[in-house]
Design a protein around this motif. Structure first.
Motif, short mmCIF file in Angstrom:
data_model
loop_
_atom_site.label_atom_id
_atom_site.label_comp_id
_atom_site.label_asym_id
_atom_site.label_seq_id
_atom_site.Cartn_x
_atom_site.Cartn_y
_atom_site.Cartn_z
N ARG A 90 0.81 -1.22 0.00
CA ARG A 90 0.00 0.00 0.00
C ARG A 90 0.84 1.27 0.00
O ARG A 90 0.37 2.34 -0.41
CB ARG A 90 -0.93 0.01 1.20
N ILE A 91 2.08 1.18 0.45
CA ILE A 91 2.94 2.36 0.54
C ILE A 91 3.06 3.03 -0.82
O ILE A 91 3.06 4.24 -0.93
CB ILE A 91 4.34 1.97 1.07
N SER A 92 3.18 2.23 -1.88
CA SER A 92 3.36 2.81 -3.21
C SER A 92 2.05 2.97 -3.97
O SER A 92 2.06 3.33 -5.14
CB SER A 92 4.33 1.94 -4.02
N SER A 93 0.94 2.74 -3.31
CA SER A 93 -0.37 2.90 -3.95
C SER A 93 -0.88 4.32 -3.74
O SER A 93 -0.51 4.98 -2.77
CB SER A 93 -1.38 1.92 -3.35
N PRO A 94 -1.76 4.77 -4.62
CA PRO A 94 -2.36 6.11 -4.41
C PRO A 94 -3.13 6.14 -3.09
O PRO A 94 -3.79 5.17 -2.73
CB PRO A 94 -3.31 6.26 -5.59
N MET A 95 -3.02 7.25 -2.38
CA MET A 95 -3.74 7.39 -1.11
C MET A 95 -5.10 8.00 -1.37
O MET A 95 -5.22 9.07 -1.95
CB MET A 95 -2.96 8.27 -0.14
N ASN A 96 -6.12 7.25 -0.97
CA ASN A 96 -7.49 7.72 -1.08
C ASN A 96 -8.27 7.12 0.08
O ASN A 96 -7.70 6.43 0.92
CB ASN A 96 -8.09 7.36 -2.44
N GLU A 97 -9.55 7.33 0.13
CA GLU A 97 -10.36 6.84 1.24
C GLU A 97 -10.30 5.32 1.35
O GLU A 97 -10.19 4.77 2.45
CB GLU A 97 -11.81 7.30 1.07
N GLU A 98 -10.35 4.64 0.22
CA GLU A 98 -10.30 3.17 0.23
C GLU A 98 -8.97 2.66 0.78
O GLU A 98 -8.95 1.75 1.61
CB GLU A 98 -10.51 2.63 -1.18
N SER A 99 -7.87 3.27 0.36
CA SER A 99 -6.57 2.79 0.85
C SER A 99 -6.40 3.10 2.34
O SER A 99 -5.76 2.34 3.06
CB SER A 99 -5.42 3.35 0.02
N GLU A 100 -6.98 4.20 2.81
CA GLU A 100 -6.91 4.51 4.24
C GLU A 100 -7.65 3.46 5.05
O GLU A 100 -7.19 3.07 6.13
CB GLU A 100 -7.46 5.91 4.51
N ILE A 101 -8.78 2.98 4.56
CA ILE A 101 -9.52 1.92 5.25
C ILE A 101 -8.70 0.63 5.25
O ILE A 101 -8.64 -0.08 6.26
CB ILE A 101 -10.90 1.71 4.58
N GLU A 102 -8.05 0.32 4.14
CA GLU A 102 -7.23 -0.88 4.06
C GLU A 102 -6.03 -0.80 5.00
O GLU A 102 -5.64 -1.80 5.62
CB GLU A 102 -6.78 -1.10 2.61
N ILE A 103 -5.44 0.37 5.14
CA ILE A 103 -4.32 0.56 6.07
C ILE A 103 -4.80 0.33 7.50
O ILE A 103 -4.12 -0.31 8.30
CB ILE A 103 -3.69 1.95 5.89
N ALA A 104 -5.98 0.84 7.83
CA ALA A 104 -6.55 0.62 9.17
C ALA A 104 -6.75 -0.87 9.42
O ALA A 104 -6.43 -1.38 10.50
CB ALA A 104 -7.87 1.37 9.31
N ALA A 105 -7.24 -1.58 8.42
CA ALA A 105 -7.44 -3.04 8.56
C ALA A 105 -6.10 -3.75 8.76
O ALA A 105 -6.00 -4.69 9.55
CB ALA A 105 -8.16 -3.59 7.33
N ASP A 106 -5.05 -3.30 8.06
CA ASP A 106 -3.72 -3.89 8.24
C ASP A 106 -3.25 -3.71 9.68
O ASP A 106 -2.68 -4.64 10.28
CB ASP A 106 -2.70 -3.24 7.30
N LEU A 107 -3.48 -2.53 10.23
CA LEU A 107 -3.05 -2.27 11.61
C LEU A 107 -3.80 -3.16 12.59
O LEU A 107 -3.20 -3.79 13.47
CB LEU A 107 -3.28 -0.79 11.94
#
Length: 111
Positions: free
Chosen positions: A43-60
Motif C-alpha cells: 500500500r505504501i506505493s499505492s495512491p492514497m485515497n479513502e479506500e486505501s486509508e480503510i485498508e491501512i486501518a485493517a492492516d493495523l
C-alpha cells in the motif's frame, strides 16, 4: 531481541516490535505461516485515497491479532501523501501491566 541493535527486549518494547514486524512483513511471505504479515508494504506505493486509508486501518488491526499482549485502542492516519509517505500514530494497552502507550510508525519514501 531488538532487530536493530541486538539488545534484549521484553515487555511492551518486545510486543510493539512484534506488531511493527508484522506490518512490515509482506503477507504470505513466511513459509509455514502464510497468514502472517500485512499488505501494508504494497500500500505504501499505492495512491492514497479513502479506500486505501480503510485498508491501512485493517492492516493495523490485523497486526495486533498476532500480538496477544497488546490491545489496540485507537489510531490516526496522520500523513498519507501521494508519493507514498505514511505516518500512523496509535495507542495501545500493554495488557500485563494495563499501561497505555502511544507509538508512531513512519513508512515510505520522503520526496
Amino acid at each position: 531481541m531488538d532487530r536493530y541493535n541486538g539488545a534484549e527486549l521484553s515487555g511492551p518494547e518486545r510486543a510493539f516490535q512484534s506488531v511493527e514486524a508484522t506490518l512490515e512483513t509482506p503477507r504470505k511471505s513466511q513459509v509455514g505461516a502464510r497468514g502472517y504479515g500485512s499488505d501494508l508494504p504494497l500500500r505504501i506505493s499505492s495512491p492514497m485515497n479513502e479506500e486505501s486509508e480503510i485498508e491501512i486501518a485493517a492492516d493495523l488491526v490485523d497486526a495486533f491479532l498476532w500480538e496477544p499482549e497488546l490491545e489496540l485502542l485507537d489510531y490516526r492516519l496522520e500523513q498519507a501523501t501521494p508519493t507514498g509517505m505514511l505516518r500512523i500514530s496509535y495507542r495501545a494497552k500493554f495488557i500485563p501491566s494495563g499501561k497505555i502507550h502511544t507509538r508512531i510508525i513512519e513508512k515510505g519514501v520522503r520526496i
